[in-house]
Write a protein that holds these residues in place. Structure first.
Motif: not given
Length: 139
Positions: A67-70, A72-86, A126-130
């Protein structure tokens, strides 16, 4: 010796949430009893990551590869949502330019041990988070 390690890892895996809460309460009420941890942070993070790793199996990561889409989605959210929240926090609290830059940079940094531990304690994936942490760090 191996039997002891198996029993210990099973105990820690089942009770990690309670052990973390007990440590937090102990550190709050008796902070001087935990000052030794400051100079041993690297080792303690290693123990935590090893403990979490003991709960994972190779089959967990095979599922993530399926499930590479998940990831990829998590990584994209990481680099968009987190800086925007900051950035939003900077605006809400009216931080100085120096603190604002630090906050946005911090929001843009790859996640690490803490996010994986929170996923573990919340009984998350956890595997997805890692996997997301690994991809974010490599990027």
């Amino acid at each position: 010796m191996m039997n002891f390690v198996t029993k210990l890892s099973g105990f820690v895996g089942k009770n990690l949430t309670w052990l973390v809460l007990l440590t937090i309460v102990g550190g709050y009420f008796v902070p001087s009893g935990f000052t030794w941890a400051v100079s041993n942070t690297v080792w303690l993070l290693g123990v935590v990551m090893f403990g979490m790793g003991m709960t994972l199996h190779a089959s967990d990561f095979r599922l993530v590869l399926q499930r590479p889409r998940e990831v990829l989605a998590g990584t994209v959210c990481h680099y968009t949502i987190m800086p925007l929240v900051a950035y939003a926090l900077v605006m809400v609290f009216g931080l100085s330019p120096e603190l604002a830059v630090g906050m946005v940079l911090l929001g843009s940094c790859p996640s690490g041990t803490a996010s994986n531990v929170m996923s573990f304690l919340a009984k998350g994936d956890v595997p997805l988070a890692v996997s997301i942490t690994t991809v974010s760090t490599l990027l």
